[in-house]
Design a protein around this motif. Structure first.
Motif, PDB file in Angstrom:
ATOM      1  N   LEU A 121      88.228  21.309  44.034  1.00 34.87           N
ATOM      2  CA  LEU A 121      89.184  22.123  44.777  1.00 34.87           C
ATOM      3  C   LEU A 121      89.156  23.581  44.313  1.00 34.87           C
ATOM      4  O   LEU A 121      89.225  24.498  45.138  1.00 34.87           O
ATOM      5  CB  LEU A 121      90.595  21.556  44.616  1.00 34.87           C
ATOM      6  CG  LEU A 121      90.953  20.397  45.538  1.00 34.87           C
ATOM      7  CD1 LEU A 121      92.212  19.679  45.036  1.00 34.87           C
ATOM      8  CD2 LEU A 121      91.162  20.895  46.974  1.00 34.87           C
ATOM      9  N   VAL A 122      89.062  23.784  43.010  1.00 38.33           N
ATOM     10  CA  VAL A 122      88.978  25.151  42.492  1.00 38.33           C
ATOM     11  C   VAL A 122      87.786  25.868  43.113  1.00 38.33           C
ATOM     12  O   VAL A 122      87.897  27.000  43.609  1.00 38.33           O
ATOM     13  CB  VAL A 122      88.868  25.143  40.956  1.00 38.33           C
ATOM     14  CG1 VAL A 122      88.560  26.543  40.431  1.00 38.33           C
ATOM     15  CG2 VAL A 122      90.150  24.620  40.324  1.00 38.33           C
ATOM     16  N   SER A 123      86.638  25.214  43.112  1.00 33.05           N
ATOM     17  CA  SER A 123      85.432  25.815  43.679  1.00 33.05           C
ATOM     18  C   SER A 123      85.585  26.078  45.171  1.00 33.05           C
ATOM     19  O   SER A 123      85.214  27.150  45.678  1.00 33.05           O
ATOM     20  CB  SER A 123      84.226  24.893  43.445  1.00 33.05           C
ATOM     21  OG  SER A 123      83.950  24.755  42.072  1.00 33.05           O
ATOM     22  N   ALA A 124      86.151  25.097  45.888  1.00 34.31           N
ATOM     23  CA  ALA A 124      86.294  25.239  47.338  1.00 34.31           C
ATOM     24  C   ALA A 124      87.241  26.381  47.699  1.00 34.31           C
ATOM     25  O   ALA A 124      86.996  27.132  48.655  1.00 34.31           O
ATOM     26  CB  ALA A 124      86.795  23.930  47.936  1.00 34.31           C
ATOM     27  N   LEU A 125      88.316  26.527  46.955  1.00 34.57           N
ATOM     28  CA  LEU A 125      89.288  27.582  47.228  1.00 34.57           C
ATOM     29  C   LEU A 125      88.684  28.963  47.007  1.00 34.57           C
ATOM     30  O   LEU A 125      88.905  29.888  47.798  1.00 34.57           O
ATOM     31  CB  LEU A 125      90.518  27.394  46.340  1.00 34.57           C
ATOM     32  CG  LEU A 125      91.419  26.212  46.690  1.00 34.57           C
ATOM     33  CD1 LEU A 125      92.368  25.893  45.526  1.00 34.57           C
ATOM     34  CD2 LEU A 125      92.217  26.499  47.965  1.00 34.57           C
ATOM     35  N   LEU A 126      87.924  29.098  45.937  1.00 34.66           N
ATOM     36  CA  LEU A 126      87.333  30.394  45.629  1.00 34.66           C
ATOM     37  C   LEU A 126      86.157  30.715  46.537  1.00 34.66           C
ATOM     38  O   LEU A 126      85.899  31.884  46.850  1.00 34.66           O
ATOM     39  CB  LEU A 126      86.904  30.426  44.164  1.00 34.66           C
ATOM     40  CG  LEU A 126      88.063  30.307  43.163  1.00 34.66           C
ATOM     41  CD1 LEU A 126      87.545  30.170  41.746  1.00 34.66           C
ATOM     42  CD2 LEU A 126      88.995  31.512  43.272  1.00 34.66           C
ATOM     43  N   GLU A 127      85.441  29.694  46.959  1.00 33.66           N
ATOM     44  CA  GLU A 127      84.325  29.892  47.877  1.00 33.66           C
ATOM     45  C   GLU A 127      84.817  30.253  49.271  1.00 33.66           C
ATOM     46  O   GLU A 127      84.172  31.025  49.987  1.00 33.66           O
ATOM     47  CB  GLU A 127      83.484  28.616  47.948  1.00 33.66           C
ATOM     48  CG  GLU A 127      82.279  28.720  48.869  1.00 33.66           C
ATOM     49  CD  GLU A 127      81.470  27.447  48.916  1.00 33.66           C
ATOM     50  OE1 GLU A 127      80.449  27.428  49.631  1.00 33.66           O
ATOM     51  OE2 GLU A 127      81.846  26.469  48.239  1.00 33.66           O
ATOM     52  N   LEU A 158      81.551  27.522  36.123  1.00 32.50           N
ATOM     53  CA  LEU A 158      81.664  28.197  37.418  1.00 32.50           C
ATOM     54  C   LEU A 158      80.945  29.544  37.388  1.00 32.50           C
ATOM     55  O   LEU A 158      80.780  30.150  36.321  1.00 32.50           O
ATOM     56  CB  LEU A 158      83.137  28.415  37.758  1.00 32.50           C
ATOM     57  CG  LEU A 158      83.952  27.152  38.032  1.00 32.50           C
ATOM     58  CD1 LEU A 158      85.440  27.470  38.024  1.00 32.50           C
ATOM     59  CD2 LEU A 158      83.547  26.536  39.359  1.00 32.50           C
ATOM     60  N   PRO A 159      80.544  30.052  38.546  1.00 37.93           N
ATOM     61  CA  PRO A 159      79.925  31.387  38.596  1.00 37.93           C
ATOM     62  C   PRO A 159      80.862  32.448  38.029  1.00 37.93           C
ATOM     63  O   PRO A 159      82.088  32.335  38.148  1.00 37.93           O
ATOM     64  CB  PRO A 159      79.678  31.599  40.098  1.00 37.93           C
ATOM     65  CG  PRO A 159      79.626  30.226  40.676  1.00 37.93           C
ATOM     66  CD  PRO A 159      80.587  29.409  39.863  1.00 37.93           C
ATOM     67  N   GLU A 160      80.293  33.492  37.445  1.00 43.03           N
ATOM     68  CA  GLU A 160      81.109  34.546  36.854  1.00 43.03           C
ATOM     69  C   GLU A 160      82.039  35.185  37.874  1.00 43.03           C
ATOM     70  O   GLU A 160      83.173  35.564  37.558  1.00 43.03           O
ATOM     71  CB  GLU A 160      80.202  35.610  36.223  1.00 43.03           C
ATOM     72  CG  GLU A 160      79.518  35.163  34.942  1.00 43.03           C
ATOM     73  CD  GLU A 160      78.781  36.289  34.259  1.00 43.03           C
ATOM     74  OE1 GLU A 160      79.006  37.460  34.656  1.00 43.03           O
ATOM     75  OE2 GLU A 160      77.995  36.018  33.340  1.00 43.03           O
ATOM     76  N   ALA A 165      86.403  35.350  37.361  1.00 47.59           N
ATOM     77  CA  ALA A 165      87.238  36.557  37.378  1.00 47.59           C
ATOM     78  C   ALA A 165      88.493  36.380  38.220  1.00 47.59           C
ATOM     79  O   ALA A 165      89.414  37.198  38.138  1.00 47.59           O
ATOM     80  CB  ALA A 165      86.425  37.740  37.905  1.00 47.59           C
ATOM     81  N   ARG A 166      88.548  35.311  39.012  1.00 46.53           N
ATOM     82  CA  ARG A 166      89.699  35.090  39.884  1.00 46.53           C
ATOM     83  C   ARG A 166      90.454  33.808  39.510  1.00 46.53           C
ATOM     84  O   ARG A 166      91.126  33.209  40.339  1.00 46.53           O
ATOM     85  CB  ARG A 166      89.236  35.025  41.345  1.00 46.53           C
ATOM     86  CG  ARG A 166      88.708  36.350  41.863  1.00 46.53           C
ATOM     87  CD  ARG A 166      88.351  36.285  43.336  1.00 46.53           C
ATOM     88  NE  ARG A 166      87.060  35.670  43.564  1.00 46.53           N
ATOM     89  CZ  ARG A 166      86.824  34.731  44.477  1.00 46.53           C
ATOM     90  NH1 ARG A 166      87.809  34.272  45.231  1.00 46.53           N
ATOM     91  NH2 ARG A 166      85.619  34.238  44.635  1.00 46.53           N
ATOM     92  N   ILE A 167      90.330  33.429  38.245  1.00 44.66           N
ATOM     93  CA  ILE A 167      90.976  32.207  37.760  1.00 44.66           C
ATOM     94  C   ILE A 167      91.910  32.532  36.600  1.00 44.66           C
ATOM     95  O   ILE A 167      91.553  33.285  35.684  1.00 44.66           O
ATOM     96  CB  ILE A 167      89.932  31.172  37.304  1.00 44.66           C
ATOM     97  CG1 ILE A 167      89.145  30.650  38.516  1.00 44.66           C
ATOM     98  CG2 ILE A 167      90.601  30.004  36.580  1.00 44.66           C
ATOM     99  CD1 ILE A 167      88.025  29.696  38.148  1.00 44.66           C
TER     100      ILE A 167
END
Length: 285
Positions: free
Chosen positions: A24-30, A54-56, A60-62
Motif C-alpha cells: 500500500l505504501v508503494s501504491a500510494l506513492l506511485e 523503496l526508491p529514494e 523523501a515522502r515518507i
C-alpha cells in the motif's frame, strides 16, 4: 472532489513495513508524485529496513512512525509525534492494516485486530481533514465466521445497522465457545466490520460528518500470515480494494459498508464470491 481524492493525499498506514501494508505504501506513492505516507510500524528497526527497500524518491515522502497498535501508550506517543509534524498533518486518510493472524488466543488476536483498529481510529481521526477517509482492513474470515457460528443473536447484533459500541464490546466479552476457539481471527474481523458500521454512524452526528468510514477484505494474499496456507496472490493484488475506498468519489462507495477484494459491496454474514453480484440490503442499496 473530496479532500481524500485530491493529489495531495497524506495517508497513515499501520502495519506498513511488510505484506499488504508495504504494498500500500508503494501504491500510494506511485499513484501521485505529491502524495505522502505516514508509515506506521511496530518495530522502528524493521520499519527503517523496509523504508530502505523503496526508491529514494519515495523515501523523501515518507514519515516513519513507530507504533504498536495493541499498546495504548505506544499509540498515544505516536499521535504526539505525528501531531507535531506540519508536513504530514492533517491526514487525508487512515488505513488500519496492522493485524495478527491465526493460531492465537481470542484476547491476543483482538488486542491488535479489533482493539488496535478502534484505538487508532479514536486517536488519529481528529487529525483527518473534512472529506477524509478511514479504511479498516477486514477479511472474508469475518463473514465466514458469522455464517457458521450458529448464533442468530450474535449475527443480528454484529450486522445491525444501528449497532452500538456497547453491543460490540458485549459480544467481545462473551468470547467464543471452547469448540470455536480456532475462529478467533474471523471473530476479530467480524468485530472490525461491526465497529466500522458503528463508527460510520457516529461520524454522521459529529461536525466531521464528511469523513467516510468503510472496511474491506484485500483478498487471500500471500503474506507472513498466510504462508503455507495455500495463498498465492502477491501483496500488490491486495491494494485494490483499499485504494478504491480511499479514492473513489464519495457518492459511489457508501458509508459503513464492507467490500470484497473486487471492490464490490459484500454482506457481513456470508461470503460473496469476487465477481458475483454486489450485495444489496433490504433498502436496495
Amino acid at each position: 472532489m473530496s479532500a481524500a481524492s485530491s493529489s495531495s493525499s497524506v495517508i497513515l498506514v499501520t502495519g506498513a513495513n511488510k505484506g499488504i501494508g508495504f504494498a500500500l505504501v508503494s501504491a500510494l506513492l506511485e499513484r501521485d508524485d505529491r502524495a505522502k505516507v505516514v508509515m506506521a510500524c511496530r518495530s522502528a528497526a524493521r520499519g527503517k529496513q523496509a523504508l530502505e527497500e523503496l526508491p529514494e524518491a519515495y523515501q523523501a515522502r515518507i514519515f516513519m512512525l513507530e507504533m504498536d497498535v495493541a499498546s495504548p501508550s505506544s499509540v498515544s506517543q505516536a499521535h504526539k509525534v505525528l501531531a507535531e509534524s506540519s508536513d504530514y498533518t492533517p491526514l487525508t486518510g487512515i488505513i488500519n492494516n496492522a493485524g495478527v493472524g491465526f493460531g492465537k488466543s481470542v484476547e491476543e488476536t483482538c488486542a491488535t485486530n479489533f482493539w488496535g483498529t478502534k484505538r487508532v481510529c479514536e486517536t488519529f481521526m481528529p487529525l483527518l481533514v473534512d472529506g477524509g477517509r478511514v479504511v479498516n482492513i477486514a477479511s472474508a474470515s469475518g463473514p465466514n465466521y458469522l455464517s457458521r457460528c450458529g448464533d442468530e443473536t450474535r449475527i443480528q447484533q454484529l450486522t445491525d445497522k444501528n449497532v452500538t459500541l456497547d453491543t460490540i464490546e458485549q459480544v467481545y466479552a462473551e468470547g467464543l465457545p471452547s469448540d470455536q476457539l480456532g475462529d478467533a481471527y474471523g471473530f476479530s474481523k467480524s468485530l472490525v466490520n461491526a465497529y466500522t458500521r458503528y463508527l460510520s454512524n457516529k461520524t454522521k452526528t459529529k461536525p466531521q460528518d464528511n469523513i467516510i468510514v468503510n472496511s474491506c477484505t484485500p483478498g487471500y494474499i500471500l503474506t507472513d500470515m498466510t504462508r503455507g496456507m495455500g495463498a498465492t496472490n502477491d501483496p500488490e493484488k491486495g491494494v485494490k480494494a483499499p485504494m478504491h475506498l480511499l479514492f473513489t468519489e464519495q457518492d459511489s462507495i457508501g458509508r459503513g459498508w464492507y467490500y470484497g477484494s473486487d471492490c464490490a459491496r459484500s454482506p457481513l454474514d456470508e461470503y460473496r464470491e469476487p465477481g458475483s453480484k454486489p450485495y444489496e440490503d433490504e433498502e436496495g442499496c
